[in-house]
Design a protein around this motif. Sequence first.
Motif, PDB file in Angstrom:
ATOM      1  N   ALA A 101       0.870  -1.180  -0.016  1.00 19.66           N
ATOM      2  CA  ALA A 101      -0.012   0.028   0.050  1.00 19.66           C
ATOM      3  C   ALA A 101       0.990   1.469  -0.051  1.00 19.66           C
ATOM      4  O   ALA A 101       0.721   2.234  -0.778  1.00 19.66           O
ATOM      5  CB  ALA A 101      -0.966   0.000   1.331  1.00 19.66           C
ATOM      6  N   ALA A 102       2.057   1.112   0.817  1.00 19.46           N
ATOM      7  CA  ALA A 102       2.925   2.295   0.986  1.00 19.46           C
ATOM      8  C   ALA A 102       3.565   2.601  -0.569  1.00 19.46           C
ATOM      9  O   ALA A 102       3.715   3.823  -1.057  1.00 19.46           O
ATOM     10  CB  ALA A 102       3.883   2.189   1.564  1.00 19.46           C
ATOM     11  N   ILE A 103       4.012   1.611  -1.223  1.00 12.10           N
ATOM     12  CA  ILE A 103       4.400   1.768  -2.555  1.00 12.10           C
ATOM     13  C   ILE A 103       3.526   2.415  -3.418  1.00 12.10           C
ATOM     14  O   ILE A 103       3.520   3.262  -4.200  1.00 12.10           O
ATOM     15  CB  ILE A 103       5.009   0.413  -2.852  1.00 12.10           C
ATOM     16  N   LYS A 104       2.409   1.714  -3.633  1.00 13.02           N
ATOM     17  CA  LYS A 104       1.218   2.210  -4.314  1.00 13.02           C
ATOM     18  C   LYS A 104       0.953   3.940  -3.940  1.00 13.02           C
ATOM     19  O   LYS A 104       0.789   4.657  -5.054  1.00 13.02           O
ATOM     20  CB  LYS A 104      -0.022   1.521  -4.308  1.00 13.02           C
ATOM     21  N   LEU A 105       0.821   4.100  -2.782  1.00 13.54           N
ATOM     22  CA  LEU A 105       0.502   5.428  -2.537  1.00 13.54           C
ATOM     23  C   LEU A 105       1.424   6.391  -2.972  1.00 13.54           C
ATOM     24  O   LEU A 105       1.310   7.439  -3.440  1.00 13.54           O
ATOM     25  CB  LEU A 105       0.439   5.416  -0.958  1.00 13.54           C
ATOM     26  N   ALA A 106       2.803   6.060  -2.600  1.00 11.59           N
ATOM     27  CA  ALA A 106       3.710   7.212  -3.117  1.00 11.59           C
ATOM     28  C   ALA A 106       4.127   7.121  -4.635  1.00 11.59           C
ATOM     29  O   ALA A 106       4.128   8.529  -4.907  1.00 11.59           O
ATOM     30  CB  ALA A 106       5.315   6.251  -2.610  1.00 11.59           C
ATOM     31  N   ARG A 107       3.816   5.999  -5.406  1.00 14.36           N
ATOM     32  CA  ARG A 107       3.741   6.224  -6.653  1.00 14.36           C
ATOM     33  C   ARG A 107       2.622   7.122  -7.186  1.00 14.36           C
ATOM     34  O   ARG A 107       2.649   7.851  -8.071  1.00 14.36           O
ATOM     35  CB  ARG A 107       3.787   4.842  -7.331  1.00 14.36           C
ATOM     36  N   LYS A 108       1.442   6.753  -6.742  1.00 22.50           N
ATOM     37  CA  LYS A 108       0.099   7.655  -7.222  1.00 22.50           C
ATOM     38  C   LYS A 108       0.301   8.814  -6.813  1.00 22.50           C
ATOM     39  O   LYS A 108      -0.089   9.970  -7.551  1.00 22.50           O
ATOM     40  CB  LYS A 108      -1.052   6.871  -6.247  1.00 22.50           C
ATOM     41  N   HIS A 109       0.742   9.175  -5.523  1.00 25.08           N
ATOM     42  CA  HIS A 109       0.776  10.782  -5.040  1.00 25.08           C
ATOM     43  C   HIS A 109       1.865  11.450  -5.804  1.00 25.08           C
ATOM     44  O   HIS A 109       1.459  12.706  -6.318  1.00 25.08           O
ATOM     45  CB  HIS A 109       1.198  10.805  -3.482  1.00 25.08           C
ATOM     46  N   THR A 110       3.112  10.911  -6.158  1.00 25.27           N
ATOM     47  CA  THR A 110       4.144  11.524  -6.954  1.00 25.27           C
ATOM     48  C   THR A 110       4.082  11.681  -8.292  1.00 25.27           C
ATOM     49  O   THR A 110       4.664  12.681  -8.994  1.00 25.27           O
ATOM     50  CB  THR A 110       5.260  11.231  -6.359  1.00 25.27           C
ATOM     51  N   GLY A 111       3.590  10.746  -8.823  1.00 23.73           N
ATOM     52  CA  GLY A 111       3.390  10.429 -10.331  1.00 23.73           C
ATOM     53  C   GLY A 111       4.856   9.909 -10.686  1.00 23.73           C
ATOM     54  O   GLY A 111       5.038  10.011 -12.156  1.00 23.73           O
ATOM     55  N   LYS A 112       5.702   9.373  -9.886  1.00 24.84           N
ATOM     56  CA  LYS A 112       7.070   9.080 -10.117  1.00 24.84           C
ATOM     57  C   LYS A 112       7.060   7.385  -9.743  1.00 24.84           C
ATOM     58  O   LYS A 112       6.213   7.161  -8.797  1.00 24.84           O
ATOM     59  CB  LYS A 112       8.213   9.802  -9.160  1.00 24.84           C
ATOM     60  N   TYR A 113       8.134   6.746 -10.243  1.00 26.18           N
ATOM     61  CA  TYR A 113       8.052   5.257  -9.878  1.00 26.18           C
ATOM     62  C   TYR A 113       9.306   5.069  -9.434  1.00 26.18           C
ATOM     63  O   TYR A 113       9.380   3.651  -8.747  1.00 26.18           O
ATOM     64  CB  TYR A 113       7.897   4.723 -11.202  1.00 26.18           C
ATOM     65  N   LYS A 114      10.498   5.786  -9.325  1.00 29.15           N
ATOM     66  CA  LYS A 114      11.603   5.237  -8.722  1.00 29.15           C
ATOM     67  C   LYS A 114      11.668   5.283  -7.110  1.00 29.15           C
ATOM     68  O   LYS A 114      11.099   6.220  -6.585  1.00 29.15           O
ATOM     69  CB  LYS A 114      12.809   5.913  -9.228  1.00 29.15           C
ATOM     70  N   ILE A 115      12.012   4.314  -6.492  1.00 30.19           N
ATOM     71  CA  ILE A 115      12.198   4.067  -5.183  1.00 30.19           C
ATOM     72  C   ILE A 115      13.286   3.585  -4.629  1.00 30.19           C
ATOM     73  O   ILE A 115      13.949   2.546  -5.055  1.00 30.19           O
ATOM     74  CB  ILE A 115      10.999   3.278  -4.448  1.00 30.19           C
ATOM     75  N   LEU A 116      14.011   4.122  -3.679  1.00 26.64           N
ATOM     76  CA  LEU A 116      15.182   3.814  -3.136  1.00 26.64           C
ATOM     77  C   LEU A 116      15.095   2.937  -1.903  1.00 26.64           C
ATOM     78  O   LEU A 116      14.286   3.486  -0.770  1.00 26.64           O
ATOM     79  CB  LEU A 116      16.143   4.952  -2.916  1.00 26.64           C
ATOM     80  N   SER A 117      15.668   2.017  -1.639  1.00 29.36           N
ATOM     81  CA  SER A 117      15.658   1.189  -0.260  1.00 29.36           C
ATOM     82  C   SER A 117      16.829   0.656  -0.053  1.00 29.36           C
ATOM     83  O   SER A 117      17.897   1.182  -0.603  1.00 29.36           O
ATOM     84  CB  SER A 117      14.593   0.003  -0.457  1.00 29.36           C
TER      85      SER A 117
END
Length: 380
Positions: A101-117
């Motif tokens: 859910a957190a990944i989806k929310l971050a991508r939906k809110h920002t319109g961006k797709y790259k995530i650092l972990s």
Amino acid sequence: MSVLFPTYARWEVAVKEGKGTTIIDVNGKSYLDFTSGIAVCNLGHCHEKVNQALKDQVDKVWHVSNLFQIEAQERVASILTEYSSGEYVFFCNSGAEANEAAIKLARKHTGKYKILSFQQSFHGRTLGSMSATGQDKVHQGFGPLLQDFKYLPYNDLDAVKDAITDEIAAVMIEVIQGEGGVRIGNEDFIKGVASLCEEHGVLLIVDEVQTGIGRTGKPFGYQHYGISPDIICVAKGLGNGFPVGGIIGKGHLKEAFSPGSHGSTFGGNFLAMAAAEATINEIFNPTFLAEVEEKGNYFKDLLAEKLKNVPSVQSIQGKGLMIGVTFDQEVAPMLKDLRDNGLLALVAGPNVLRLVPPLIVTKEEIEKAVELIVEQCEKL
């Protein structure tokens, strides 16, 4: 012959019942449980108030779906937001679902797709949460993962500085890497990551599935660092063993999770909310949390004193009642010997003995556990 998929390397222990910090197997043998169901049963087994809350609810209604108003969700969400940096909550059933859910929310809110972990991180075994996990052994055999995840060295702020740009949607981090070896984030590193996220307009996701709900002596582990995450992922200890998870998000994220954007059939059902409400009302008591911190310090100090002359012990680390003892050899054989002698413990990577007792553990029980660990160390 079992008809279950062999997805777990199961122990030889079959549990019959549990109470507090004790588990009893089908043969009547008692064990001191320093696993808590993998940092889940923070109030111990069969806690009276949690049990009663479930008993009271079970004869009323279990499930109606999220098409209906469920007042208990509002109550639990209000407590979670009161004790965190968030303002809105979404309920699901597990830590992996929370991270999805957190990944989806971050991508939906920002319109961006790259995530650092981060390398050695663990965020779950669904396709999205597995993609966020920085461990090759978790990825093997499943083909291409979700794109645009990058794994950085943990506790290396320069690596984050080099990787973070305005093209990044979020940084996803554990303030203590649980499955990765009970590795604690340095204060400068965690604060630095938070500052970089703010500077670049990048969302900060903190995975509190293992560190949250009092495990470190605070409601959430990130609160040791004075940061303010955009999204907090919770599960494990939230229901004291009843399946429940969720994300807590800041107000500016609200519109990204509009109707139809995400959902969970069972998320936040009446039984889950009954268990969660009873659990956090107990754990979020300041006196209770102070005792967790005190017992955690006592545990670490006692381990340090008793193991100081054991050559194979390399370090003892942790916060609150989330403790790892790092050895220069694999600890799996030790786990079996500890079980044989009545103590249940975990690994976190091949060389780390992970100790996550219920938060209600007594100092006498801690002393007994340390005594059994010392006995095994003398055999190494």
